[in-house]
Write an enzyme that holds these catalytic residues in place. Structure first.
Site, short mmCIF file in Angstrom:
data_model
loop_
_atom_site.label_atom_id
_atom_site.label_comp_id
_atom_site.label_asym_id
_atom_site.label_seq_id
_atom_site.Cartn_x
_atom_site.Cartn_y
_atom_site.Cartn_z
N GLU A 1 -11.36 -10.66 -4.34
CA GLU A 1 -9.92 -10.61 -4.05
C GLU A 1 -9.48 -11.77 -3.17
OE1 GLU A 1 -9.01 -6.86 -2.21
OE2 GLU A 1 -10.72 -6.93 -0.87
N ARG B 1 -10.56 4.09 -1.72
CA ARG B 1 -10.07 3.33 -0.56
C ARG B 1 -10.29 4.22 0.67
NH1 ARG B 1 -5.69 1.83 -4.31
NH2 ARG B 1 -5.48 -0.43 -4.31
N HIS C 1 0.82 -1.21 0.00
CA HIS C 1 0.00 0.00 0.00
C HIS C 1 0.85 1.26 0.00
CE1 HIS C 1 -3.36 -2.75 0.77
NE2 HIS C 1 -3.95 -1.87 0.00
N CYS D 1 -9.74 -3.47 -10.42
CA CYS D 1 -9.26 -2.26 -9.75
C CYS D 1 -7.91 -2.45 -9.07
CB CYS D 1 -10.30 -1.73 -8.76
SG CYS D 1 -10.54 -2.81 -7.36
N ARG E 1 -15.60 2.12 -1.44
CA ARG E 1 -15.31 0.83 -0.80
C ARG E 1 -15.36 1.03 0.70
NH1 ARG E 1 -9.75 -2.31 -1.57
NH2 ARG E 1 -9.01 -0.75 -0.09
N ASP F 1 -4.73 -8.40 -3.92
CA ASP F 1 -5.00 -9.43 -2.92
C ASP F 1 -5.31 -10.77 -3.57
OD1 ASP F 1 -4.60 -8.32 -0.34
OD2 ASP F 1 -6.29 -6.99 -0.74
C1 PEP Z 1 -6.61 -5.17 -4.39
O1 PEP Z 1 -6.45 -5.95 -3.47
O2 PEP Z 1 -6.26 -5.41 -5.57
C2 PEP Z 1 -7.24 -3.86 -4.14
C3 PEP Z 1 -7.57 -3.07 -5.13
O3 PEP Z 1 -7.41 -3.46 -2.86
P1 PEP Z 1 -6.20 -2.99 -1.90
O4 PEP Z 1 -4.98 -2.83 -2.77
O5 PEP Z 1 -6.61 -1.73 -1.26
O6 PEP Z 1 -6.08 -4.12 -0.95
MG MG Z 2 -7.44 -5.62 -1.60
#
Ligand code: PEP
Ligand code: MG
Length: 598
Positions: free
Chosen positions: A451, A314, A207, A522, A351, A475
């Site tokens: 995910e 997010r 992240h 996404c 989300r 994920d």
């Molecule tokens: C993902 O897991 O691809 C996603 C878009 O959510 P995050 O990266 O915030 O976990």
């Molecule tokens: Mg994710």
């Protein structure tokens, strides 16, 4: 030490590029857990005074440590008290003291800063020793360092340091070098000051990297022993395209990077000029191209690049990054409304809170989770903290009134029951708002993130319950092939092109099509132009990418042929390994938009 920090020649360190761009600035080092003290220039005449301050602080610290030792001995006995002997040893280390004395006259900086620079080198050497006993002593050493610095001066919190507006003009542009940065450290950065960052740990889909891309901050991760090799306050360049950190660049290097920067900016502007054109393939398949955002005010960037609203907001960074606690319903309503209005007539997909994993927990936990990514994360938190969940859902329902195409989406769904439970809470919120006579969005669409592999495998059931799917490839990849997305030791194994991931995406799209619901992508994979032919070919109809990537991705899609992508994706689905899939998609990408690879 493996480098004399007064060295003057250009040094190049390489790592993994995670956020594109060129940045120029002065190195600031953030040693994990500790804070860099203020730095200011001194003159030769100030040195004796600085030395007096230093030795005074060492004496004060000695007194404090021996007091603590005595107290501990009284409470727990000699064995426990002995840990302070190690502190004393670090404090009185002659090599540290003489290095500080020497550096004071070569660097001509205040003594707390010089002491910090010296200690930071020692700490990082210790951190890398094979012997776990010595590695564990880094905490003691940091403790001693902080104590001495505290005795020398008042320390500011990290956020102040990151965003300090009262720095000298020429040192205002900073390049942050850190062993590691948490997503919240990154979110707290002021992109006007922190021009780029480099870390030793991390991966493309951590992240921290995602945030860097979304904030438009060039970044590199995985620079081995980087903290040890840089010099605080040295001028440096970050090449976020190739993953190179150049310290003390020569004039020639500076000119070279200035040229690259201006060429890239020109090329980007050309692509940006296409913003009014529809995102569709050459043979007319229309797709939705929207942006991923982390903060409500980002709607202006979304508009600027001509994205079709927000496909993934997010909310956790904005909800949990607030030091005064989570915003209440009214505050959330205001922020969500700002974003939704700013993006209209395009919608926003909100989300719900995805706390946990490598992001902040929603509340202080008694103990760190042994396996945070498999723990109390996403929808699991919301379903067990219903009041937090309801506050957010009510705010979203209210904020999207009159704004078309908005949706709410649940993260980390692992199966049918969670979807039904989340929908039931949403219905409860609708009923309450109805009863209270408060207007709410009756057309708000409801979607889920795909995910977790178990959810992808259940999409035939789930498709009957929701209005859309959004595949989180970050994920989905991590959980499908059991590769931690933030662990740089296994970063080379993290492959969104693993055939198993492709099959799960395909299964999701197919299940969606049978029920007439769209599937979006996404995760970071959607922003990878090498893999866009594969995703288009698998039938995804919506993509949400880092806002800065929108112009490039739009150009790529407009140069693809859907039928050609479909045929290629069928071949990819029949492949046994990731490399063949990458080759198939890459070949089509390079053939379709060669200009993007120049
Ligand atoms: C993902 O897991 O691809 C996603 C878009 O959510 P995050 O990266 O915030 O976990
Ligand atoms: Mg994710």
């Amino acid at each position: 030490m493996n480098q004399d920090i007064t060295e003057t020649q250009e040094i190049r360190l390489t790592g993994i590029p995670v956020s594109p761009g060129i940045a120029f600035g002065y190195i600031k080092v953030h040693v994990s857990g500790s804070q860099e003290p203020e730095s200011y220039d001194i003159t030769e005449a100030d040195i004796p005074g600085e030395l007096v301050r230093f030795h005074r602080a060492l004496l004060d610290t000695t007194t404090q440590i021996s007091r603590m030792r005595d107290r501990m001995k009284l409470i727990s006995g000699e064995k426990e008290a002995a840990i302070f002997d190690a502190h004393m040893m670090f404090l009185q280390d002659k090599s540290v003291i003489s290095k500080v004395e020497k550096l004071l006259s070569t660097r001509l900086k205040n003594v707390e800063f010089v002491y910090y620079v010296v200690m930071q080198d020692y700490i990082e050497v210790l951190r890398r020793l094979d012997d776990p006993y010595f590695r564990a002593r880094t905490g003691d050493m940091e403790d001693v360092m902080q104590r001495v610095i505290k005795n020398l001066t008042q320390i500011e919190p990290l956020e102040n340091l990151l965003n300090n507006t009262e720095r000298e003009e020429d040192e205002d542009l900073q390049i942050l070098m850190a062993y590691d940065l948490t997503p919240s450290d990154t979110a707290a950065m002021d992109a006007f000051k922190i021009r780029g960052f480099a870390t030793e740990t991390g991966s493309t889909v951590s992240h921290t990297a995602i945030l860097a891309r979304s904030m438009g901050i060039p970044a590199i991760v995985g620079i081995e022993h980087g903290v040890l090799k840089v010099e605080c306050r040295a001028f440096a360049i970050i090449d976020g395209y190739k993953g190179v950190l150049v310290i003390k660049p020569t004039d020639e290097t500076i000119q070279y990077y200035k040229r690259i920067q201006s060429e890239k900016e020109k090329a980007y502007k050309k692509l940006e000029a296409l913003r009014g054109l529809p995102t569709e393939t050459k043979d007319g398949r229309k797709v939705r191209l929207s942006g991923n955002v982390e903060f409500p005010h980002e709607y202006s960037a979304v508009k600027e690049v001509g994205a079709e609203g927000v496909g993934l907001f997010r909310t956790e960074f904005f909800l949990l990054g607030n030091r005064t606690g989570m915003p209440d319903e009214e505050e959330q309503y205001n922020y969500y409304r700002e974003l939704a209005e700013g993006c209209a007539p395009h919608g926003v997909i909100f989300r719900t809170l995805d706390a946990g994993g490598d992001k902040l927990p929603s509340e202080k936990l008694d103990a760190p989770e042994p396996n945070p990514f498999l723990g109390w994360r996403g929808i699991r938190v919301s379903l067990t903290r219903k009041s937090i969940f309801k506050k957010q859902l009510r705010a979203i329902l209210r904020a999207t009134v009159g704004i078309p195409k908005c949706g709410v989406m649940f993260p980390m769904i692992s199966g049918y029951t969670e979807v039904m439970q989340a929908k039931a809470v949403l219905q409860e919120c609708r009923d309450e708002l109805e009863a209270e006579g408060i207007p709410y969005d009756k057309n708000l669409r409801v979607g889920i993130m795909i995910e977790v592999p178990s959810a992808a495998l259940m999409t035939d059931f789930l498709a009957k319950e929701v209005d859309f799917f959004s595949v989180g490839t970050n994920d989905l990849t991590q959980y499908t092939i059991a590769v931690d997305r933030v662990n740089n030791k296994v970063a080379n194994l993290f492959r969104s092109t693993h055939p198993a991931v492709g099959r799960l995406i395909n299964m999701t799209v197919q299940a969606g099509e049978r029920e007439g619901i769209p599937t979006a992508i996404c995760g970071e994979m959607a922003g990878d132009i090498l893999l866009m032919p594969l995703l288009i070919g698998l039938g995804a109809v919506s993509f949400s990418v880092g806002v800065h990537l929108v112009p490039v991705v739009r150009y790529a899609i407009r140069n693809l042929n859907y039928e050609e992508c479909r045929a290629m994706a069928q071949e990819a689905l029949a492949s046994s390994n990731s490399r063949d899939i990458v080759n198939l998609s890459t070949a089509l990408a390079k053939k379709s938009y060669p200009i993007l690879f120049e």
